[in-house]
Design a protein around this motif. Structure first.
Motif, PDB file in Angstrom:
ATOM      1  N   GLN A  10      16.557  38.838 -24.961  1.00 37.22           N
ATOM      2  CA  GLN A  10      17.922  38.482 -24.560  1.00 37.22           C
ATOM      3  C   GLN A  10      17.899  37.746 -23.219  1.00 37.22           C
ATOM      4  O   GLN A  10      18.618  36.754 -23.021  1.00 37.22           O
ATOM      5  CB  GLN A  10      18.782  39.745 -24.477  1.00 37.22           C
ATOM      6  N   TYR A  11      17.059  38.190 -22.302  1.00 30.78           N
ATOM      7  CA  TYR A  11      16.898  37.511 -21.015  1.00 30.78           C
ATOM      8  C   TYR A  11      16.318  36.114 -21.215  1.00 30.78           C
ATOM      9  O   TYR A  11      16.768  35.142 -20.582  1.00 30.78           O
ATOM     10  CB  TYR A  11      15.997  38.332 -20.097  1.00 30.78           C
ATOM     11  N   GLU A  12      15.317  35.992 -22.067  1.00 31.27           N
ATOM     12  CA  GLU A  12      14.717  34.676 -22.314  1.00 31.27           C
ATOM     13  C   GLU A  12      15.717  33.720 -22.946  1.00 31.27           C
ATOM     14  O   GLU A  12      15.756  32.529 -22.631  1.00 31.27           O
ATOM     15  CB  GLU A  12      13.481  34.832 -23.215  1.00 31.27           C
ATOM     16  N   ALA A  13      16.527  34.238 -23.841  1.00 28.20           N
ATOM     17  CA  ALA A  13      17.549  33.412 -24.476  1.00 28.20           C
ATOM     18  C   ALA A  13      18.541  32.892 -23.448  1.00 28.20           C
ATOM     19  O   ALA A  13      18.949  31.725 -23.489  1.00 28.20           O
ATOM     20  CB  ALA A  13      18.271  34.212 -25.557  1.00 28.20           C
ATOM     21  N   ALA A  14      18.954  33.745 -22.522  1.00 29.35           N
ATOM     22  CA  ALA A  14      19.900  33.323 -21.488  1.00 29.35           C
ATOM     23  C   ALA A  14      19.316  32.192 -20.647  1.00 29.35           C
ATOM     24  O   ALA A  14      20.012  31.210 -20.330  1.00 29.35           O
ATOM     25  CB  ALA A  14      20.272  34.508 -20.606  1.00 29.35           C
ATOM     26  N   LYS A  15      18.035  32.298 -20.297  1.00 37.56           N
ATOM     27  CA  LYS A  15      17.389  31.241 -19.518  1.00 37.56           C
ATOM     28  C   LYS A  15      17.351  29.931 -20.297  1.00 37.56           C
ATOM     29  O   LYS A  15      17.651  28.855 -19.762  1.00 37.56           O
ATOM     30  CB  LYS A  15      15.964  31.660 -19.150  1.00 37.56           C
ATOM     31  N   ALA A  16      16.966  30.006 -21.568  1.00 41.58           N
ATOM     32  CA  ALA A  16      16.852  28.798 -22.387  1.00 41.58           C
ATOM     33  C   ALA A  16      18.211  28.138 -22.575  1.00 41.58           C
ATOM     34  O   ALA A  16      18.341  26.906 -22.499  1.00 41.58           O
ATOM     35  CB  ALA A  16      16.225  29.131 -23.733  1.00 41.58           C
ATOM     36  N   LEU A  17      19.242  28.925 -22.815  1.00 40.46           N
ATOM     37  CA  LEU A  17      20.575  28.368 -23.008  1.00 40.46           C
ATOM     38  C   LEU A  17      21.116  27.765 -21.720  1.00 40.46           C
ATOM     39  O   LEU A  17      21.777  26.723 -21.740  1.00 40.46           O
ATOM     40  CB  LEU A  17      21.519  29.458 -23.519  1.00 40.46           C
ATOM     41  N   HIS A  18      20.831  28.394 -20.590  1.00 43.41           N
ATOM     42  CA  HIS A  18      21.279  27.832 -19.316  1.00 43.41           C
ATOM     43  C   HIS A  18      20.648  26.465 -19.065  1.00 43.41           C
ATOM     44  O   HIS A  18      21.270  25.591 -18.447  1.00 43.41           O
ATOM     45  CB  HIS A  18      20.955  28.790 -18.160  1.00 43.41           C
TER      46      HIS A  18
END
Length: 273
Positions: free
Chosen positions: A156-164
């Motif tokens: 979930q943290y990695e997804a947030a970084k990628a989407l940002h």
């Protein structure tokens, strides 16, 4: 303003957005992008609105009433997404404008099935994400947008970084579909520097229709009321927890989350006139 599609069953889409706006104390305007044939079981038909008409609805309201915040929902296809992006630029909505924009990238059904063509997903990434104040994908939409299956908090943290990295100021990765969180539901906010976890209870109910729409609309309501983005997200989290807690059965399928927990039963009081 909500820029989205209708739900003839009244549980999601523009119906949910307008109910949420009212419950959160703001006046709601709308730009209809699509009319669906829909009930609690599913969607059996979609009629899209001409892109120029979608854009004209946005401009008509912005030029007269004005907008304090806007949010997107079901945009139906690439041409409508392009028209919405152009209308946002022309009316000061989103990045560079005075009106904050919440992008709810509605791209998956309740069962995780893809609702948009790949070209429309590209348009979300390329056109709307860079204009967004906040994007609010669920985990199925994360998978479609960046190809990452989220099965734990680290992902979930990695997804947030990628989407940002796609351009929005804030990313809210919703955790409602994270089955591994059996006792709670943690949404994750990321601003490019720091993370904020927003925990909440997980309710044993299938009546969650319109939950994503309602949360994005409550966040937009907070922004319209002058809150900062983190404050608006916390406001939206408090709202949606109670909306799910008070959800109700409707029809033969999934019932809706409810804004009615905010309503004082004025009809039970003695009339004063």
């Amino acid at each position: 303003m909500t820029i989205a599609g209708t739900d003839s069953g009244g549980g999601a889409g523009i119906a949910a957005d307008l109910r949420t706006f009212a419950a959160c104390g703001v006046h709601g305007c709308l730009a209809v992008c699509a009319v669906t044939v829909q009930n609690s079981v599913g969607v059996t038909g979609v009629h899209t609105i001409p892109p120029a008409t979608v854009a004209a609805q946005i401009t008509s309201v912005a030029s007269d009433i004005g907008l304090d915040a806007a949010k997107t929902g079901m945009l139906a296809g690439t041409e409508i997404i392009e028209a919405v992006a152009e209308a946002c630029d022309a009316n000061g909505i989103g990045a560079g404008g005075r009106t904050p924009l919440v992008v709810d990238p509605v791209a998956a059904s309740m069962h995780g099935d893809q609702l948009l063509a790949d070209s429309a997903l590209d348009a979300f990434r390329d056109l709307l994400f860079p204009r967004a104040t906040i994007v609010t994908p669920n985990l199925d939409e994360v998978r479609l947008l960046i190809g990452l299956d989220v099965h734990d908090r680290a992902a979930q943290y990695e997804a947030a970084k990628a989407l940002h990295g796609l351009g929005p100021r804030y990313v809210l990765v919703k955790g409602g579909h994270l089955a591994e969180d059996v006792e709670g539901c943690v949404d994750l906010l990321y601003d490019g520097d720091s993370f904020t976890e927003l925990p909440g209870p997980r309710f044993d109910t299938g009546n969650t229709h319109g939950g994503g729409d309602s949360m994005a609309a409550s966040i937009a309501s907070g922004l319209a009321r002058g809150m900062s983005a983190p404050e608006a997200v916390a406001f939206g989290k408090r709202y949606i927890v109670e909306a799910v807690r008070h959800s109700y059965p409707l029809g033969q399928g999934h019932g809706p989350v409810s804004p009615l927990w905010t309503v004082r039963p004025w009809w039970e009081a003695r009339p004063t006139v």
